[in-house]
Scaffold this active site. Structure first.
Site, mmCIF file in Angstrom:
data_model
loop_
_atom_site.group_PDB
_atom_site.id
_atom_site.type_symbol
_atom_site.label_atom_id
_atom_site.label_comp_id
_atom_site.label_asym_id
_atom_site.label_seq_id
_atom_site.Cartn_x
_atom_site.Cartn_y
_atom_site.Cartn_z
ATOM 1 N N GLU A 208 -13.889 -39.532 46.734
ATOM 2 C CA GLU A 208 -12.747 -38.544 47.151
ATOM 3 C C GLU A 208 -12.968 -37.624 48.133
ATOM 4 O OE1 GLU A 208 -11.776 -36.339 43.207
ATOM 5 O OE2 GLU A 208 -10.689 -38.312 42.452
ATOM 6 N N GLU A 323 -10.879 -44.713 39.627
ATOM 7 C CA GLU A 323 -10.684 -43.674 38.605
ATOM 8 C C GLU A 323 -9.153 -43.471 38.200
ATOM 9 O OE1 GLU A 323 -11.936 -39.405 39.604
ATOM 10 O OE2 GLU A 323 -13.943 -40.312 40.286
HETATM 11 C C1 BGC Z 1 -14.066 -35.809 39.601
HETATM 12 C C2 BGC Z 1 -14.436 -35.278 38.168
HETATM 13 C C3 BGC Z 1 -12.999 -35.093 37.601
HETATM 14 C C4 BGC Z 1 -12.138 -36.268 37.599
HETATM 15 C C5 BGC Z 1 -10.580 -35.741 37.326
HETATM 16 C C6 BGC Z 1 -13.140 -37.004 39.570
HETATM 17 O O1 BGC Z 1 -12.911 -37.556 40.880
HETATM 18 O O2 BGC Z 1 -15.363 -36.439 40.151
HETATM 19 O O3 BGC Z 1 -14.911 -34.542 38.228
HETATM 20 O O4 BGC Z 1 -13.328 -34.655 36.196
HETATM 21 O O5 BGC Z 1 -12.020 -36.680 38.998
HETATM 22 O O6 BGC Z 1 -10.198 -34.580 37.874
#
Ligand code: BGC
Length: 386
Positions: A208, A323
Site C-alpha cells: 500500500e 487484501e
Molecule cells: C493493513 C492492516 C489493516 C488492513 C485493513 C492493511 O493494509 O496493513 O494493518 O488492518 O489494511 O485496514
C-alpha cells in the site's frame, strides 16, 4: 482517491498488549542492530541511491509463463496479518505459531501473504543490516509455510517513513536522507538471503504505497528495488501494486518495470463504511451497524475489480487481490455475504485472492479457542452458495 482515511493505528493496538512491553522490545531490537552514530564509509553498500539504478520501466514485455503459473498457484489465500508486521512480533496480540501454520494449510488455503515490517529490524545507517535474529525468524516462518505446500508472498509492510507517515509506537526514526536507499538495500538483503528458495516464494515490494510515495516516486523506487532483487534472483516472481494504498484507480499511473517475471496486485476494501466500521485506526471512527450487501454496495465492491481486469489484460500481466475483508465489528451475517460476493466476483474475473486476515481483528481463525470461525471459513473456502 480512495476513502481509506487512516489515523495512527498503533496507539489503539498498543493498548491491547501493553505499551511498555512494546517500547522495550522494539527499542532493544533497534539498539541491538543499529549504530546510529557511525557514518557510512565510501563503498559501504547502500551509501547512495545511485548504486541502485532503476530497471527501465514503462514498456513491460508482458508476463512470463513462470509469472502466470505463480499467480495461478496463489488461488485462494490468506494474510498472516498483525504478526510479523507489528512493531515487534506479538506486539499486536498474535504471532506465527506452529498451530497457525498447521491450521492455514489444513483449512485448504493455497497460499499465504506474509506481511513483514523489516524497517523496524535493521540498522538506521548504511549498510542497513537486517537484524540476523529477525531474518532467521522470518526464514523459519517462510520455510514452514513452503514446507506445508503453500505458495508464499513475502512482502515489506509498514515502513512508515517511506510513506511519510508518523512512526508507530515503539519505532525509531532513521535519517530522512536514507529512507529510500534503505528500502532498496533492505530488499537487496532479503533477496540475497532467500535466493535459493524455490519458485513458490514470491517477493512483494511494498504494501500500500501512499503519501510521499506518489506514482512518480513509486514507479522509480519500485524499479530500483527490482534491480536490487534481480542481482541475486534473476527469475524470482516479484509482485508490484499501485499507489493510493494499492487502489485499482491508481493502476493507470503504475508503470511496471520492463521485466517479465512480475505479477500485479490491488487491495479492495470497498465499501469502506461497511468493512471498516468501528475500526480504531480509522479517523474519524466510522459508525457501526452497517450491513452488506445491497446492489449499490455490490457495485462498489466489484467496481475496482472491473477496473483491474482490463488494465491487467492490456499490460499483459496477471493480477490478484492481496487484501480484502471486513472488520469483526461488522455484523457477522454481512461479513459472510461480503466474503461470498467478493470471492465469487474475483474468481469469475480470474483473480486469485488473499483474505485479510487470519487470526486478528478480521480473523477467520480464533487463536484463543484454536478453532475456525465456521461461517467465515465457509464463506471463503466452502462450496458455492446453493
Ligand atoms: C493493513 C492492516 C489493516 C488492513 C485493513 C492493511 O493494509 O496493513 O494493518 O488492518 O489494511 O485496514
Amino acid at each position: 482517491m480512495p476513502s481509506r482515511a487512516r489515523s495512527r493505528r498503533a496507539s489503539a493496538r498498543a493498548f491491547a498488549v501493553g505499551a511498555a512491553v512494546i517500547a522495550a522490545g522494539a527499542l532493544a531490537a533497534i539498539a541491538a542492530c543499529s549504530d546510529a552514530g557511525a557514518p557510512a564509509g565510501p563503498g559501504t553498500p547502500g551509501s547512495s541511491i545511485h548504486e541502485y539504478p532503476p530497471v527501465p520501466f514503462g514498456s513491460p514485455p508482458g508476463a512470463s509463463s513462470a509469472a502466470r503459473s505463480a499467480a495461478a498457484a496463489l488461488g485462494r489465500g490468506v494474510n498472516l496479518g498483525n504478526m510479523l508486521e507489528a512493531p515487534t512480533e506479538g506486539a499486536w496480540g498474535v504471532a506465527v505459531t506452529p498451530d497457525i501454520v498447521d491450521q492455514v494449510a489444513a483449512a485448504g488455503f493455497q497460499s499465504v501473504r506474509l506481511p513483514v515490517r523489516w524497517s523496524n529490524h535493521a540498522e538506521a545507517n548504511a549498510p542497513f543490516t537486517i537484524d540476523p535474529a529477525f531474518l532467521a525468524r522470518v526464514d523459519t516462518v517462510v520455510a514452514a509455510l513452503l514446507g506445508r505446500g503453500l505458495t508464499v508472498v513475502l512482502n515489506m509492510h509498514h515502513y512508515r517513513q517511506l510513506d511519510g507517515d508518523a512512526l508507530d509506537y515503539g519505532e525509531v526514526a532513521v535519517p530522512a536522507g536514507v529512507v529510500d536507499v534503505r528500502f532498496v538495500r533492505l530488499w537487496e538483503q532479503i533477496a540475497t538471503h532467500f535466493r535459493a528458495y524455490p519458485s513458490g516464494l514470491l517477493f512483494e515490494l511494498y504494501n500500500e504505497p501512499h503519501g510521499r510515495l506518489d506514482s512518480t516516486a513509486w514507479n522509480v523506487l519500485a524499479a530500483r528495488a527490482l534491480g536490487a532483487v534481480r542481482r541475486t534472483n534473476p527469475t524470482r516472481v516479484v509482485v508490484i501494486g499501485p499507489t493510493s494504498w494499492n487502489w485499482a484507480g491508481a493502476l493507470s499511473a503504475l508503470k511496471l518495470p520492463n521485466d517479465a517475471h512480475l505479477v500485479a496486485t490491488i487491495h479492495n476494501y470497498a465499501p469502506f463504511a461497511f468493512t471498516h466500521q468501528g475500526a480504531e485506526w480509522v479517523s474519524p471512527r466510522l459508525p457501526t451497524g452497517v450491513t452488506c450487501c445491497d446492489p449499490a454496495q455490490v457495485a462498489e465492491m466489484t467496481g475496482p475489480l472491473k477496473v483491474a481486469r482490463p488494465w491487467a489484460d492490456a499490460v499483459g500481466y496477471p493480477i490478484f487481490v492481496g487484501e480484502f475483508g471486513a472488520y469483526s465489528t461488522a455484523p457477522t451475517a454481512s461479513r459472510v455475504a461480503f466474503n461470498r460476493h467478493m470471492r465469487d466476483s474475483m474468481e469469475v474475473l480470474g483473480m486469485p485472492w488473499h483474505y485479510w486476515e487470519f487470526a486478528a481483528g478480521f480473523g477467520v481463525y480464533d487463536p484463543v479457542a484454536r478453532t475456525f470461525r465456521a461461517e467465515l471459513l465457509a464463506s471463503l473456502l466452502g462450496p458455492p452458495a446453493p
